[in-house]
Design a protein around this motif. Structure first.
Motif, PDB file in Angstrom:
ATOM      1  N   ASP A   7      37.308  51.930  42.967  1.00  0.00           N
ATOM      2  CA  ASP A   7      37.140  50.750  42.116  1.00  0.00           C
ATOM      3  C   ASP A   7      37.569  49.472  42.837  1.00  0.00           C
ATOM      4  N   SER A   8      38.542  49.570  43.749  1.00  0.00           N
ATOM      5  CA  SER A   8      38.959  48.394  44.516  1.00  0.00           C
ATOM      6  C   SER A   8      37.875  47.981  45.514  1.00  0.00           C
ATOM      7  N   VAL A   9      37.188  48.972  46.104  1.00  0.00           N
ATOM      8  CA  VAL A   9      36.083  48.669  47.025  1.00  0.00           C
ATOM      9  C   VAL A   9      35.015  47.861  46.304  1.00  0.00           C
ATOM     10  N   THR A  28      40.059  36.053  42.099  1.00  0.00           N
ATOM     11  CA  THR A  28      39.436  34.828  41.610  1.00  0.00           C
ATOM     12  C   THR A  28      40.486  33.755  41.350  1.00  0.00           C
ATOM     13  N   ALA A  29      41.602  34.159  40.737  1.00  0.00           N
ATOM     14  CA  ALA A  29      42.652  33.197  40.411  1.00  0.00           C
ATOM     15  C   ALA A  29      43.304  32.637  41.678  1.00  0.00           C
ATOM     16  N   ILE A  30      43.553  33.494  42.674  1.00  0.00           N
ATOM     17  CA  ILE A  30      44.145  33.016  43.932  1.00  0.00           C
ATOM     18  C   ILE A  30      43.205  32.031  44.619  1.00  0.00           C
ATOM     19  N   ALA A  31      41.911  32.358  44.641  1.00  0.00           N
ATOM     20  CA  ALA A  31      40.941  31.451  45.246  1.00  0.00           C
ATOM     21  C   ALA A  31      40.883  30.120  44.501  1.00  0.00           C
ATOM     22  N   ALA A  32      41.017  30.167  43.171  1.00  0.00           N
ATOM     23  CA  ALA A  32      41.000  28.939  42.376  1.00  0.00           C
ATOM     24  C   ALA A  32      42.213  28.064  42.686  1.00  0.00           C
ATOM     25  N   VAL A  33      43.343  28.690  43.032  1.00  0.00           N
ATOM     26  CA  VAL A  33      44.547  27.934  43.399  1.00  0.00           C
ATOM     27  C   VAL A  33      44.396  27.324  44.795  1.00  0.00           C
ATOM     28  N   LEU A  84      39.043  45.553  37.698  1.00  0.00           N
ATOM     29  CA  LEU A  84      38.910  44.237  37.080  1.00  0.00           C
ATOM     30  C   LEU A  84      40.163  43.392  37.291  1.00  0.00           C
ATOM     31  N   ALA A  85      41.335  44.025  37.247  1.00  0.00           N
ATOM     32  CA  ALA A  85      42.571  43.272  37.474  1.00  0.00           C
ATOM     33  C   ALA A  85      42.596  42.685  38.881  1.00  0.00           C
ATOM     34  N   LEU A  86      42.144  43.455  39.869  1.00  0.00           N
ATOM     35  CA  LEU A  86      42.077  42.957  41.243  1.00  0.00           C
ATOM     36  C   LEU A  86      41.057  41.822  41.347  1.00  0.00           C
ATOM     37  N   SER A  87      39.911  41.984  40.714  1.00  0.00           N
ATOM     38  CA  SER A  87      38.869  40.953  40.743  1.00  0.00           C
ATOM     39  C   SER A  87      39.379  39.649  40.155  1.00  0.00           C
ATOM     40  N   VAL A  88      40.042  39.738  39.005  1.00  0.00           N
ATOM     41  CA  VAL A  88      40.558  38.541  38.338  1.00  0.00           C
ATOM     42  C   VAL A  88      41.649  37.889  39.187  1.00  0.00           C
ATOM     43  N   THR A  89      42.499  38.707  39.797  1.00  0.00           N
ATOM     44  CA  THR A  89      43.572  38.171  40.641  1.00  0.00           C
ATOM     45  C   THR A  89      43.001  37.435  41.847  1.00  0.00           C
ATOM     46  N   ALA A 113      50.798  41.105  37.678  1.00  0.00           N
ATOM     47  CA  ALA A 113      51.898  42.007  38.023  1.00  0.00           C
ATOM     48  C   ALA A 113      51.372  43.387  38.411  1.00  0.00           C
ATOM     49  N   ARG A 114      50.374  43.866  37.674  1.00  0.00           N
ATOM     50  CA  ARG A 114      49.822  45.192  37.951  1.00  0.00           C
ATOM     51  C   ARG A 114      49.128  45.226  39.313  1.00  0.00           C
ATOM     52  N   THR A 115      48.435  44.165  39.650  1.00  0.00           N
ATOM     53  CA  THR A 115      47.699  44.141  40.912  1.00  0.00           C
ATOM     54  C   THR A 115      48.623  44.001  42.109  1.00  0.00           C
ATOM     55  N   TRP A 116      49.696  43.226  41.966  1.00  0.00           N
ATOM     56  CA  TRP A 116      50.583  42.992  43.103  1.00  0.00           C
ATOM     57  C   TRP A 116      51.424  44.204  43.471  1.00  0.00           C
ATOM     58  N   ARG A 117      51.286  45.292  42.711  1.00  0.00           N
ATOM     59  CA  ARG A 117      51.905  46.548  43.155  1.00  0.00           C
ATOM     60  C   ARG A 117      51.199  47.093  44.389  1.00  0.00           C
ATOM     61  N   HIS A 118      50.004  46.589  44.642  1.00  0.00           N
ATOM     62  CA  HIS A 118      49.226  47.001  45.821  1.00  0.00           C
ATOM     63  C   HIS A 118      48.838  45.744  46.589  1.00  0.00           C
ATOM     64  N   PRO A 119      49.807  45.096  47.254  1.00  0.00           N
ATOM     65  CA  PRO A 119      49.531  43.788  47.873  1.00  0.00           C
ATOM     66  C   PRO A 119      48.486  43.840  48.986  1.00  0.00           C
ATOM     67  N   ARG A 120      48.312  45.006  49.633  1.00  0.00           N
ATOM     68  CA  ARG A 120      47.344  45.079  50.718  1.00  0.00           C
ATOM     69  C   ARG A 120      45.939  44.764  50.234  1.00  0.00           C
ATOM     70  N   ARG A 121      45.594  45.225  49.026  1.00  0.00           N
ATOM     71  CA  ARG A 121      44.261  44.974  48.483  1.00  0.00           C
ATOM     72  C   ARG A 121      44.063  43.482  48.212  1.00  0.00           C
ATOM     73  N   VAL A 122      45.100  42.842  47.687  1.00  0.00           N
ATOM     74  CA  VAL A 122      45.011  41.412  47.390  1.00  0.00           C
ATOM     75  C   VAL A 122      44.894  40.602  48.676  1.00  0.00           C
ATOM     76  N   LEU A 123      45.697  40.935  49.679  1.00  0.00           N
ATOM     77  CA  LEU A 123      45.659  40.207  50.946  1.00  0.00           C
ATOM     78  C   LEU A 123      44.321  40.404  51.655  1.00  0.00           C
ATOM     79  N   LEU A 124      43.787  41.621  51.580  1.00  0.00           N
ATOM     80  CA  LEU A 124      42.487  41.878  52.202  1.00  0.00           C
ATOM     81  C   LEU A 124      41.394  41.055  51.542  1.00  0.00           C
TER      82      LEU A 124
END
Length: 297
Positions: A230-232, A103-108, A96-101, A32-43
């Motif tokens: 930290d996201s970089v 990893t989890a998306i890739a695992a799915v 770390l939250a972005l990293s874990v997210t 939930a915390r990471t998806w507040r910044h969806p651009r980082r996750v999509l990138l």
């Protein structure tokens, strides 16, 4: 201890235990915390799932690798990150939250994308004509059993365990599973030592170039888009550090091709060279911020 037992039995079970330990570390709040910044996750996801396989193909076209070694390199680019990438993100003080997210998306996604794309790769390398194939649904099922399902089981177990128990159990579980994974990789190295490429070989160069160039790609794109510091770092690690254990399992267990598995095995060892060098550079810059600012100017 036979090489067949290590690759066919020990590796899948240890890999599943590592993924379960990762699930024990996850909570819904992380996502939930990471998806507040969806651009980082999509990138990060786009670089992992699209750019990295294309980068691996560029290296295959650039270097005259034998077809089976080329298949191993392309396989490495298709597997999800794992607990190792999360550990490196933590060590370099990345998000770390972005990293874990990521990893989890890739695992799915990987259980469904890997067998499809790897089947195309085998055809493009003209290996499929020789009878080498990756049955789609069988591969999906086995990848789900050693990646996604253990992660979900770990998350459910985390919900069931009382918080005091979790603080006691989790460090021990993570330490034990990490040590077991290292032991299996070392044992596989020993059992295949005679067949492994030498450290001065095209395969070694390809592995190091894949890790280094993918880290540079992740770092460069994330900085160009002016993401937080930290996201970089998290994206750099997630794009550059692949789960060699999954690639080895696909090669040894599903494809029954040790010659393909030797490149992921080599990657599992050599990826630590550029990653640790970059990690020490990050730590040095953190301790000398004035020098880092001067360098950027």
């Amino acid at each position: 201890m036979s090489a067949a037992w290590l690759s066919q039995v020990a590796l899948p079970w240890v890999l599943a235990s590592v993924m379960m330990a990762m699930g024990l570390s996850l909570t819904g709040a992380d996502f939930a915390r990471t998806w507040r910044h969806p651009r980082r996750v999509l990138l990060g996801t786009g670089l992992q799932m699209l750019a990295l396989p294309l980068l691996a193909w560029a290296l295959v076209l650039l270097l005259p690798l034998p077809p089976l070694a080329a298949a191993g390199l392309l396989l490495v680019a298709l597997v999800p990150g794992g607990a190792t990438s999360n550990m490196f993100s933590y060590l370099v003080q990345g998000d770390l939250a972005l990293s874990v997210t990521l990893t989890a998306i890739a695992a799915v996604l990987a259980p469904f994308t890997l067998p499809l794309v790897m089947g195309w790769n085998l055809a493009l390398l003209d290996l499929a004509s020789g009878g080498l194939s990756l049955p789609y649904w069988q591969t999906v099922g086995q990848l789900l059993m050693v990646t996604l399902l253990p992660v979900l089981a770990g998350m459910l177990l985390r919900q069931a365990l009382p918080a005091p128990w979790l603080t006691v159990v989790l460090p021990g579980v993570k330490g034990f599973t990490g040590a077991a994974m290292v032991a299996v990789v070392v044992a596989l190295f020993a059992s295949h030592a005679e067949r492994l490429p030498s450290l001065v070989s095209l395969e070694t160069l390809a592995v190091l170039l894949l890790c280094l160039s993918s880290m540079l790609l992740g770092h460069g794109v994330a900085r160009r888009l002016r993401l937080p510091h930290d996201s970089v770092r998290a994206i750099t690690v997630e794009v550059g550090v692949q789960n060699a254990g999954v690639a080895m399992m696909v090669a040894f267990v599903l494809l029954q091709q040790p010659a393909i598995g030797l490149v992921p095995l080599l990657y599992g060892l050599l990826m630590n060279v550029p990653v640790f060098l970059w990690m020490f550079a990050c730590l040095w810059r953190d301790r000398h911020p004035a020098s880092a600012i001067a360098d950027r100017r």
